[in-house]
Design a protein around this motif. Structure first.
Motif, PDB file in Angstrom:
ATOM      1  N   ILE A  94      10.724 -54.804 -24.286  1.00 32.73           N
ATOM      2  CA  ILE A  94       9.281 -54.953 -24.465  1.00 32.73           C
ATOM      3  C   ILE A  94       8.903 -56.324 -23.922  1.00 32.73           C
ATOM      4  O   ILE A  94       9.768 -57.128 -23.585  1.00 32.73           O
ATOM      5  CB  ILE A  94       8.848 -54.807 -25.940  1.00 32.73           C
ATOM      6  CG1 ILE A  94       9.487 -55.897 -26.803  1.00 32.73           C
ATOM      7  CG2 ILE A  94       9.202 -53.422 -26.459  1.00 32.73           C
ATOM      8  CD1 ILE A  94       9.005 -55.888 -28.254  1.00 32.73           C
ATOM      9  N   ASP A  95       7.589 -56.601 -23.817  1.00 35.18           N
ATOM     10  CA  ASP A  95       7.204 -57.905 -23.287  1.00 35.18           C
ATOM     11  C   ASP A  95       6.117 -58.544 -24.132  1.00 35.18           C
ATOM     12  O   ASP A  95       5.307 -57.857 -24.760  1.00 35.18           O
ATOM     13  CB  ASP A  95       6.768 -57.797 -21.822  1.00 35.18           C
ATOM     14  CG  ASP A  95       5.428 -57.121 -21.666  1.00 35.18           C
ATOM     15  OD1 ASP A  95       4.444 -57.805 -21.347  1.00 35.18           O
ATOM     16  OD2 ASP A  95       5.373 -55.887 -21.849  1.00 35.18           O
ATOM     17  N   VAL A  96       6.123 -59.863 -24.131  1.00 29.25           N
ATOM     18  CA  VAL A  96       5.204 -60.653 -24.934  1.00 29.25           C
ATOM     19  C   VAL A  96       3.758 -60.398 -24.536  1.00 29.25           C
ATOM     20  O   VAL A  96       2.857 -60.362 -25.385  1.00 29.25           O
ATOM     21  CB  VAL A  96       5.563 -62.147 -24.795  1.00 29.25           C
ATOM     22  CG1 VAL A  96       4.475 -63.038 -25.369  1.00 29.25           C
ATOM     23  CG2 VAL A  96       6.908 -62.435 -25.467  1.00 29.25           C
ATOM     24  N   ASP A 156       2.142 -57.781 -31.628  1.00 34.01           N
ATOM     25  CA  ASP A 156       2.243 -56.754 -32.662  1.00 34.01           C
ATOM     26  C   ASP A 156       3.175 -55.610 -32.282  1.00 34.01           C
ATOM     27  O   ASP A 156       3.404 -54.706 -33.094  1.00 34.01           O
ATOM     28  CB  ASP A 156       0.859 -56.185 -32.994  1.00 34.01           C
ATOM     29  CG  ASP A 156       0.178 -55.544 -31.791  1.00 34.01           C
ATOM     30  OD1 ASP A 156       0.602 -55.807 -30.645  1.00 34.01           O
ATOM     31  OD2 ASP A 156      -0.800 -54.790 -31.986  1.00 34.01           O
ATOM     32  N   ILE A 157       3.717 -55.638 -31.074  1.00 37.25           N
ATOM     33  CA  ILE A 157       4.565 -54.517 -30.615  1.00 37.25           C
ATOM     34  C   ILE A 157       5.773 -54.296 -31.522  1.00 37.25           C
ATOM     35  O   ILE A 157       6.049 -53.153 -31.927  1.00 37.25           O
ATOM     36  CB  ILE A 157       4.999 -54.720 -29.151  1.00 37.25           C
ATOM     37  CG1 ILE A 157       3.777 -54.736 -28.234  1.00 37.25           C
ATOM     38  CG2 ILE A 157       5.965 -53.620 -28.714  1.00 37.25           C
ATOM     39  CD1 ILE A 157       2.976 -53.453 -28.223  1.00 37.25           C
ATOM     40  N   PRO A 158       6.556 -55.332 -31.887  1.00 41.60           N
ATOM     41  CA  PRO A 158       7.680 -55.066 -32.792  1.00 41.60           C
ATOM     42  C   PRO A 158       7.236 -54.456 -34.116  1.00 41.60           C
ATOM     43  O   PRO A 158       7.932 -53.602 -34.690  1.00 41.60           O
ATOM     44  CB  PRO A 158       8.305 -56.451 -32.990  1.00 41.60           C
ATOM     45  CG  PRO A 158       7.928 -57.217 -31.781  1.00 41.60           C
ATOM     46  CD  PRO A 158       6.545 -56.737 -31.443  1.00 41.60           C
ATOM     47  N   ARG A 159       6.085 -54.870 -34.625  1.00 44.90           N
ATOM     48  CA  ARG A 159       5.598 -54.362 -35.906  1.00 44.90           C
ATOM     49  C   ARG A 159       5.261 -52.880 -35.827  1.00 44.90           C
ATOM     50  O   ARG A 159       5.366 -52.148 -36.821  1.00 44.90           O
ATOM     51  CB  ARG A 159       4.367 -55.167 -36.335  1.00 44.90           C
ATOM     52  CG  ARG A 159       3.849 -54.803 -37.725  1.00 44.90           C
ATOM     53  CD  ARG A 159       2.849 -55.828 -38.252  1.00 44.90           C
ATOM     54  NE  ARG A 159       1.611 -55.873 -37.473  1.00 44.90           N
ATOM     55  CZ  ARG A 159       1.273 -56.872 -36.649  1.00 44.90           C
ATOM     56  NH1 ARG A 159       2.093 -57.899 -36.467  1.00 44.90           N
ATOM     57  NH2 ARG A 159       0.133 -56.843 -35.993  1.00 44.90           N
ATOM     58  N   LYS A 160       4.866 -52.409 -34.653  1.00 44.09           N
ATOM     59  CA  LYS A 160       4.499 -50.995 -34.489  1.00 44.09           C
ATOM     60  C   LYS A 160       5.700 -50.066 -34.594  1.00 44.09           C
ATOM     61  O   LYS A 160       5.558 -48.875 -34.867  1.00 44.09           O
ATOM     62  CB  LYS A 160       3.791 -50.799 -33.146  1.00 44.09           C
ATOM     63  CG  LYS A 160       2.412 -51.440 -33.093  1.00 44.09           C
ATOM     64  CD  LYS A 160       1.739 -51.208 -31.745  1.00 44.09           C
ATOM     65  CE  LYS A 160       0.345 -51.798 -31.727  1.00 44.09           C
ATOM     66  NZ  LYS A 160      -0.338 -51.598 -30.425  1.00 44.09           N
ATOM     67  N   LYS A 208       9.478 -62.034 -21.142  1.00 40.46           N
ATOM     68  CA  LYS A 208       8.303 -62.828 -20.751  1.00 40.46           C
ATOM     69  C   LYS A 208       7.865 -63.821 -21.831  1.00 40.46           C
ATOM     70  O   LYS A 208       6.670 -64.048 -22.057  1.00 40.46           O
ATOM     71  CB  LYS A 208       7.137 -61.912 -20.359  1.00 40.46           C
ATOM     72  CG  LYS A 208       7.485 -60.888 -19.273  1.00 40.46           C
ATOM     73  CD  LYS A 208       6.302 -60.032 -18.904  1.00 40.46           C
ATOM     74  CE  LYS A 208       6.696 -58.935 -17.925  1.00 40.46           C
ATOM     75  NZ  LYS A 208       5.577 -58.043 -17.570  1.00 40.46           N
ATOM     76  N   THR A 209       8.835 -64.436 -22.485  1.00 44.41           N
ATOM     77  CA  THR A 209       8.499 -65.409 -23.523  1.00 44.41           C
ATOM     78  C   THR A 209       7.731 -66.602 -22.960  1.00 44.41           C
ATOM     79  O   THR A 209       6.995 -67.268 -23.704  1.00 44.41           O
ATOM     80  CB  THR A 209       9.769 -65.907 -24.222  1.00 44.41           C
ATOM     81  OG1 THR A 209      10.687 -66.438 -23.245  1.00 44.41           O
ATOM     82  CG2 THR A 209      10.455 -64.781 -24.988  1.00 44.41           C
ATOM     83  N   ASP A 210       7.874 -66.859 -21.662  1.00 39.01           N
ATOM     84  CA  ASP A 210       7.142 -67.976 -21.055  1.00 39.01           C
ATOM     85  C   ASP A 210       5.632 -67.765 -21.083  1.00 39.01           C
ATOM     86  O   ASP A 210       4.851 -68.726 -20.966  1.00 39.01           O
ATOM     87  CB  ASP A 210       7.596 -68.181 -19.608  1.00 39.01           C
ATOM     88  CG  ASP A 210       7.460 -66.911 -18.777  1.00 39.01           C
ATOM     89  OD1 ASP A 210       8.102 -65.904 -19.142  1.00 39.01           O
ATOM     90  OD2 ASP A 210       6.713 -66.921 -17.773  1.00 39.01           O
ATOM     91  N   VAL A 245      -1.045 -66.002 -23.654  1.00 38.85           N
ATOM     92  CA  VAL A 245      -1.623 -64.751 -24.165  1.00 38.85           C
ATOM     93  C   VAL A 245      -1.823 -64.790 -25.679  1.00 38.85           C
ATOM     94  O   VAL A 245      -2.182 -63.780 -26.285  1.00 38.85           O
ATOM     95  CB  VAL A 245      -0.742 -63.538 -23.772  1.00 38.85           C
ATOM     96  CG1 VAL A 245      -0.676 -63.389 -22.269  1.00 38.85           C
ATOM     97  CG2 VAL A 245       0.658 -63.642 -24.379  1.00 38.85           C
ATOM     98  N   GLY A 246      -1.569 -65.958 -26.268  1.00 45.05           N
ATOM     99  CA  GLY A 246      -1.774 -66.103 -27.705  1.00 45.05           C
ATOM    100  C   GLY A 246      -0.776 -65.355 -28.553  1.00 45.05           C
ATOM    101  O   GLY A 246      -1.097 -64.930 -29.673  1.00 45.05           O
ATOM    102  N   ALA A 247       0.444 -65.200 -28.059  1.00 51.59           N
ATOM    103  CA  ALA A 247       1.473 -64.475 -28.803  1.00 51.59           C
ATOM    104  C   ALA A 247       2.309 -65.447 -29.629  1.00 51.59           C
ATOM    105  O   ALA A 247       2.657 -66.534 -29.168  1.00 51.59           O
ATOM    106  CB  ALA A 247       2.379 -63.700 -27.846  1.00 51.59           C
TER     107      ALA A 247
END
Length: 231
Positions: free
Chosen positions: A147-149, A154-158, A173-175, A180-182
């Protein structure tokens, strides 16, 4: 579904859960990489090939619905010699070809093994799918979900089977997180709640050596796979 090369389908497939075939020959570890569109699966495959190709014998099978675009990208980038990269056009939802009717993928994998044996590692990249994508254990031995940042913290929570059951979850894409406010800490905590003890790797392929945690994990899996074959 069809492959990007002509082939004669066998009457049956030879997949076995064991590293060593009945004739004593060693079988490659088959690794499935799935994840949503744009998460960076193909870039991760390319980075793994570049990192591991000097010490391991590797082949790749890509999946696209109507094109061979991912395979062509890997060939243009020369991550492996062309004969080590096969493409499957699924003609339907990507999860169908990796979970429901795996025949085209399995034939591609087996043809690579017949042609290039011995192989250490075969990477099977799914076409872009959703959080329900999982691989049949009749096709791969271990599964990585990417998955990507940038798609949201909220993707892991889904959740979903791809996130909760994959042998390794890769957050790519942690950079981009500051842009993106993640919140990476939130993503890590949610991933732990969804996955329990199963591992999670946070990576940025934009940085030198960014694929390192995934390459190290795969190397450990391959070592364990070989150990099974000599036990």
């Amino acid at each position: 579904m069809h492959l990007d090369h002509s082939t004669t389908l066998p009457h049956h497939h030879s997949h076995s859960a064991e590293p060593v075939r009945p004739d004593g020959s060693r079988r490659a570890l088959r690794v499935g990489l799935g994840g949503p569109v744009g998460s960076g699966k193909t870039a991760a495959v390319a980075a793994l090939c570049r990192t591991l190709r000097d010490r391991l014998s590797i082949a790749v099978v890509t999946n696209d619905i109507y094109t061979r675009e991912d395979a062509e990208f890997l060939r243009r980038e020369a991550v492996l010699s062309p004969e080590r990269i096969a493409a499957v056009e699924t003609g339907a939802c990507p999860h169908t070809a990796i979970r429901d009717d795996i025949s085209a993928n399995l034939e591609a994998v087996e043809q690579l093994e017949r042609t290039l044996r011995p192989l250490d590692l075969i990477l099977v990249e799914s076409g872009g799918d959703n959080l329900t994508a999982t691989f049949s254990r009749g096709l791969v031995d271990t599964q990585v979900f990417v998955i990507d940042v940038a798609s949201g913290d909220d993707i892991p929570r889904k959740g979903g089977p791809g996130i909760t059951t994959a042998d390794l979850l890769v957050v790519n894409k942690t950079d981009l997180a500051p842009h993106v406010g993640a919140d990476l800490d939130t993503m890590a905590a949610d991933a732990r709640r969804q996955r329990g003890p199963l591992p999670v790797a946070f990576i940025s392929l934009a940085t030198t050596g960014g694929i390192g945690p995934v390459a190290d994990w795969l190397t450990e899996r391959l070592t364990a796979w070989h150990a099974r074959g000599t036990a």
